[in-house]
Every structure is written in C-alpha cells, then in structure tokens.
Design a protein around this motif. Structure first.
Motif, PDB file in Angstrom:
ATOM      1  N   ALA A 295       0.779  -1.089   0.105  1.00  0.00           N
ATOM      2  CA  ALA A 295       0.380   0.027   0.421  1.00  0.00           C
ATOM      3  C   ALA A 295       0.745   1.159  -0.015  1.00  0.00           C
ATOM      4  N   GLY A 296       1.887   1.465   0.316  1.00  0.00           N
ATOM      5  CA  GLY A 296       3.184   2.098  -0.200  1.00  0.00           C
ATOM      6  C   GLY A 296       4.023   2.414   0.920  1.00  0.00           C
ATOM      7  N   ALA A 297       3.971   2.320   2.233  1.00  0.00           N
ATOM      8  CA  ALA A 297       4.737   2.136   3.125  1.00  0.00           C
ATOM      9  C   ALA A 297       6.131   1.972   3.002  1.00  0.00           C
ATOM     10  N   ARG A 298       7.023   2.869   3.402  1.00  0.00           N
ATOM     11  CA  ARG A 298       8.529   2.351   3.175  1.00  0.00           C
ATOM     12  C   ARG A 298       8.996   2.352   5.113  1.00  0.00           C
ATOM     13  N   TRP A 299       8.461   3.121   5.579  1.00  0.00           N
ATOM     14  CA  TRP A 299       9.098   3.483   7.006  1.00  0.00           C
ATOM     15  C   TRP A 299       8.472   2.940   7.605  1.00  0.00           C
ATOM     16  N   GLY A 580      -4.636   3.259  -0.530  1.00  0.00           N
ATOM     17  CA  GLY A 580      -3.697   4.540  -0.864  1.00  0.00           C
ATOM     18  C   GLY A 580      -3.730   5.982  -0.784  1.00  0.00           C
ATOM     19  N   GLU A 581      -4.606   6.179   0.654  1.00  0.00           N
ATOM     20  CA  GLU A 581      -5.250   7.782   1.085  1.00  0.00           C
ATOM     21  C   GLU A 581      -4.474   8.021   1.947  1.00  0.00           C
ATOM     22  N   VAL A 582      -3.332   7.886   2.209  1.00  0.00           N
ATOM     23  CA  VAL A 582      -1.949   8.288   2.937  1.00  0.00           C
ATOM     24  C   VAL A 582      -0.674   8.243   1.858  1.00  0.00           C
ATOM     25  N   SER A 583      -0.649   7.386   1.185  1.00  0.00           N
ATOM     26  CA  SER A 583      -0.079   7.713   0.308  1.00  0.00           C
ATOM     27  C   SER A 583       0.071   8.302  -0.822  1.00  0.00           C
ATOM     28  N   GLY A 584      -1.091   8.081  -1.479  1.00  0.00           N
ATOM     29  CA  GLY A 584      -1.706   9.957  -2.175  1.00  0.00           C
ATOM     30  C   GLY A 584      -1.038  10.570  -2.024  1.00  0.00           C
ATOM     31  N   LEU A 585      -1.388  10.901  -0.544  1.00  0.00           N
ATOM     32  CA  LEU A 585      -0.664  12.418  -0.172  1.00  0.00           C
ATOM     33  C   LEU A 585       0.838  12.091   0.145  1.00  0.00           C
TER      34      LEU A 585
END
Length: 600
Positions: A295-299, A580-585
């Motif tokens: 979903a885009g998290a990297r940390w 993708g709401e947090v990742s989109g931001l």
C-alpha cells in the motif's frame, strides 16, 4: 463554493471556519473545524466520576472518553463516524467532503454538471482549482437510491481533456471519478475509480505531476506521468518516480510510515490485553507489514519482543499503580476485562494496574518473509525498518526499565540476516544516511541500466541494552545493512495526547520549527493519538487513528503549512489504509514540493 487553499514555495493564504452544533444528552457539542467533525467528550474530575458515567451512560464500542481535555477546550476526539447509525441518521444525510488536492502545474476548470435530489452539490464546486491548491467540496444527498450527480472539469493545458466527479446513490453512497478523455498512471481513459466514502468527513482525491510538466505540456504524457490517488501504483511508487527523484538526498524525500508496524494482529500478550485487544492493535487486521508495503509504506516502526522464546513484535506499557475503583463489571461488555483487572491486585473497592501490560503482534520471521517477498517482486524500492523498544516479555516482570540484553540483540540481528536486499553496499563507518542520494541508497541492478535499481532495506537499531544502558553494539554486524539511529538524523517527537486538535497543533508547530529548509535533518510527522492510562482499557487505537487520518490531507495541505523547503520526511500513522489515501498524499509531496532531478 468549496473551501480552497493552495501550497507553493512562494505564497500562501489562510482560511478558517468554525461552527458549533448542540446535541444533548449524547454529547455536549459538535465542533466542525476545517475538515474535522469533532465531538466534545465528557469531562471528569476523577476516575470514579468517569466510571459512574460509563455505568449510567454506556458508550458505543468505538466511543472515546477524554479525562484530560480542559473545560476551556470545547473539542474532544470523536467524529460523527463514531456515533451509532441511528444517531448519524438524525444528524445528517449522506454527507461528506470531497477533498481535491491539485499537486500539479495544471489548472482544473469547471465546465458544467448536473444533479438530482442533491441538496448540496452544484454550488459547492469551485470554477477553478489552481496548481498547488486544495479544495474542500461539501456533498449532501437525500439517501434515496436514485440520488445522482456529475461535475466536469477540463485541463486546458492538456488540450481540454476532461475528468468528471460523480455521486451515485443506488449502491451508495458512492463518490467516484470517471476519466473521460484524460488519463493518468493506472487510470486509462474511460475508467472509473471509486473513492472511499467517509461519512461526515473528507473523501480525498489527489493528483500530482512535476512542476516542470507545464513547461513541456505538449510532450507531457498523462498516462505515464500524471499520478492520481486512487489509482496510485503504491507497490512501486519509488520506482515510478526514480527518474525525477534519483538525485535527491534521503532528507529531501518524503516517505509514508507506520507506527507500531507489526501490531495489525494480536498473537499473544497479558490477560488484560487479551480481554481488550483493540487497546494495543494498530492498523486493521489485514494490514500486515507486507500489506503495508504493497500500500506504499516505506518507513516501519518495529518493536521486537521475546515472547514464549520466539521473536515477535510488541506493544507494551508499564503501569505504575494506576488506581481504578470498583464497578467495571457493571459496564456492558467489560465483564471479562473487569475480572482480569481484579486479578492484578487491590481490594473489593479498588483495583490497581501495575507492571507491564501489552500484546504481541506479527512474528519477526513472518515480517522477514513478507519483506523479502516484496523486495524481490518490486525492485527499486527503499525500505527503512526502525528497531526500538526491545523487551523480553518472558523475564521483564515488574521492572519499568527492562530492555533486551546485548546477547538478545545479537540473536535478533542474526535472525534478521535472513532479510534479503539489506543495504550491504553502504560500508562507510558512521555515515549520515540522510545525506545519501536515492541513487546511492538503491544499488544498481545487474543489467547496467542507470535507471534500473534494486531494492534496499535499511535496518536501523535505536535502543539501549539492559547490560549497561549503552547503545546496542552493532560491531559484529558491520557492513551487513545494520545502522544505529545516530546515522539517521531525524526529529521524532509525538504529541502524547488523545485530543485530535491538540495533536494537530503540536505536530504542525514542530514542523514549522524544526524543518525550515529542505536540507535540515529529517522530520517525522507523528500523526498519532495516545490514550491516557485511565482510558487505555476501553479505547481503540485503530478508531483513534482513523479519526486522525481523516484530518491529515486537509490540515497538512492547508495554507502556510508546507513549502518547497518545509515538508515532513516521514508521515507516520497508526491505521495505514490499503486505499492509497496516505500514500497518495505523500506522493503529492514528492511530486510537487521536493526537488526535481535532471533526466538520466
């Protein structure tokens, strides 16, 4: 018209709206501040009064009660979404706020629309959405199945290509975007993307493109270069943006992050937490570390614990004699919890919470497997795993200063050698990782193409040992992809409050103070709410976090909060979403605010 704000490196303006609505006896007031609909929580002078209130006015399962909110502050934590469905229907119809964040150099121009049985639609949309601007559009329907509406916008700089926002009540409520003649990455012409409906709150739609795109709009290919959420390629967003980000230092990049990353499920813990798992669970149960990566998290904030002789993640709190009066067993749904508290000590009239209470999440072995699967499948992605708060739950007893020993850390790091794609190519001793460029952090792939990179995992150890309270010694694992926290210059300070508005003010003020230019030390935006000990036993971390997430886009993209020199490097949340709401931001921050590299 919609409420609008814009972000650019040079100019910002400010707009604030506040409204109060009375509602008794369920709540004292409702405060609408920006995009956040906040319910004032009851105030209590003592835990006794608190329990008396619960006994006579039991909350619904998700309601949060704040013992610390001062009487001068009319805001509490709960959003309307925490209320019962019957109460929601009294308060409002199908109502939400479309939050449009235009992180592109292009202007959206309204060309027309239509609505049926929509009390609020036509006049909410602005005529123009400027580059860098955020617009909050109120939407309200009558809850009938044939409610419907459309609103069309064109992008003149891209040949008048069109996108349309739509509301549909028949399957509803449904808010969606149809890409009429305009395309974006993963959003071809003619496709329709549903936006996740948040009753009474923000429904974000974000699109992003590099500022330089406007100077070459005739060459700009939206299908390859225009990023949009929903539809963001979250599993490979760093690879997608590598060509424009390759020269940026780590301290110039923004990463989606998760707090207590391994606590999406409960695999064990103290009896008290087993009776109330939502008090330690972060993220929804399906959002394991592997799903967070996709979903885009990297940390990742990973807190290793020994539990039953196995390595797991953990979330523990030490209670130093928190006293609770009798009466918990009278609260609906808390009978089992009351029994567990009764076992902890105290007489019939008083119960005491003492010692470590908490739970275990994913096994470390499972996290290693998921990280390996992800990096093998998705080259060109940087993953940072921060290891801290180590505990041996088999031996920590009532010691408030318990830590893992050096030997235990050595055992853990030996197990973590199974992580593939560790950043073993970074061998300079004591190097500040934040000064390395993305092209330095991601090693080249084997095909010799400078634009093709392998993935890399940074394992950052941030803890002291029980042996001598000194930093964990990494010397046995030199050049193996392990780094101590001092090699990652980052400001990380959470608000320590369960009040949403106070947390927002705290984090944005710290961003203003500690991140004044793009070359400053990294800044971790801790967009998390912390339960006080008195309410830990009935609170839900995920519910708190979902409330906070609804405020993120509007508050962070508000005028004056971010510029091309000031933005967070990590956006850390307690309920990472799979939509993708947090990742989109965060993608919008990277595409619109960070620097842009020359073509490879």
């Amino acid at each position: 018209m919609g409420l609008a704000s814009s972000i650019s490196p040079v100019h910002t303006t400010t707009t604030t709206i506040k409204m109060l609505l009375p509602l008794k006896p369920l709540v004292a007031a409702l405060a609408l501040t920006g995009n956040v609909v906040v319910q004032a929580a009851p105030l209590f002078d003592s835990v006794t009064a608190f329990l008396t209130h619960l006994t006579t006015n039991p909350p619904n399962a998700a309601q949060h009660l704040d013992l610390k909110t001062p009487s001068s502050d009319p805001t509490g934590l709960n959003t309307i979404s925490t209320l019962s469905s019957s109460t929601q229907s009294i308060l409002q119809k199908n109502q939400a706020y479309l939050l449009i964040i235009n992180a592109t150099p292009f202007t959206l121009r309204r060309t027309g629309g239509h609505s049926y049985q929509m009390p609020v639609w036509d006049n909410s949309f602005p005529d123009i959405v400027q580059p860098g601007q955020s617009v909050r559009v109120k939407i309200e329907a009558k809850t009938h199945k044939d409610d419907g509406a459309e609103m069309r916008y064109v992008v003149d700089e891209l040949g008048g290509k069109e996108v349309e926002f739509q509301y549909r009540g028949r399957d509803g409520p449904v808010l969606q975007v149809e890409w009429k003649s305009l395309a974006a990455v993963n959003n071809p012409v003619g496709s329709v993307r549903k936006l996740k409906w948040h009753q009474g709150n923000n429904v974000p739609f974000v699109w992003a493109a590099a500022p330089s795109s406007s100077s070459s709009s005739t060459k700009f290919d939206p299908a390859r270069e225009l990023m949009a959420s929903p539809g963001l390629p979250t599993a490979g967003w760093m690879k997608q943006g590598y060509e424009r980000m390759h020269c940026l230092k780590l301290r110039e990049i923004s990463l989606p992050g998760t707090h207590n990353s391994g606590m999406s499920l409960l695999t064990g813990g103290t009896p008290l937490v087993k009776a109330r798992p939502e008090s330690v669970q972060c993220h929804s149960s399906q959002m394991t570390v592997g799903k967070q990566l996709e979903a885009g998290a990297r940390w990742f904030d990973v807190r290793p614990v020994i539990a039953g002789g196995k390595w797991a993640t953990g979330h523990y709190t030490f209670f130093d004699g928190i006293k609770l009066p009798a009466g918990l067993d009278k609260i609906p749904g808390l009978g089992d919890l009351a029994k567990e508290i009764g076992k902890l000590g105290g007489g019939d009239k008083e119960k005491v919470l003492e010692g470590w209470q908490g739970g275990n999440g994913q096994l470390i072995a499972d996290i290693v497997r998921e990280v390996n699967e992800f990096t093998e499948k998705n080259p060109g992605e940087l993953v940072v795993i921060n290891l801290s708060h180590g505990l041996n739950t088999d031996t920590f007893s009532r010691n408030p200063k318990a830590h893992l020993s050096q030997q235990e850390w050595d055992n853990l790091m030996t197990q973590l050698l199974a992580v593939k794609n560790r950043a073993t190519h970074i061998t300079q001793p004591n190097i500040d990782l934040t000064y390395l460029r993305l092209s330095d952090l991601l090693p080249p792939s084997n095909n010799g193409d400078a634009s093709r990179r392998a993935s890399a995992v940074l394992l950052v150890v941030d803890d002291i040992t029980s042996d001598n309270n000194q930093r964990v010694d990494l010397s046995k694992f030199a050049n193996q992809g392990f780094f101590f926290r001092g090699q990652l210059a980052i400001f990380d300070s959470y608000a320590d409050t369960n009040n949403l508005n106070n947390m927002i003010a705290d984090q944005l003020a710290k961003l203003q103070t500690h991140r004044t230019k793009a070359d400053d030390a990294m800044f971790l935006l801790s967009w998390t709410l912390t339960q006080p000990p008195e309410t830990t036993i009935i609170g839900s971390i995920v519910k708190y976090a979902q409330d906070a997430n609804m405020a993120l886009g509007e508050k962070l993209w508000a005028p004056g909060q971010m510029t091309g020199q000031r933005y967070p490097n990590v956006v850390s949340v307690d309920a990472f979403d799979g939509d993708g709401e947090v990742s989109g931001l965060v993608a919008a921050i990277n595409w619109w605010l960070t620097g842009e590299c020359p073509a490879l």
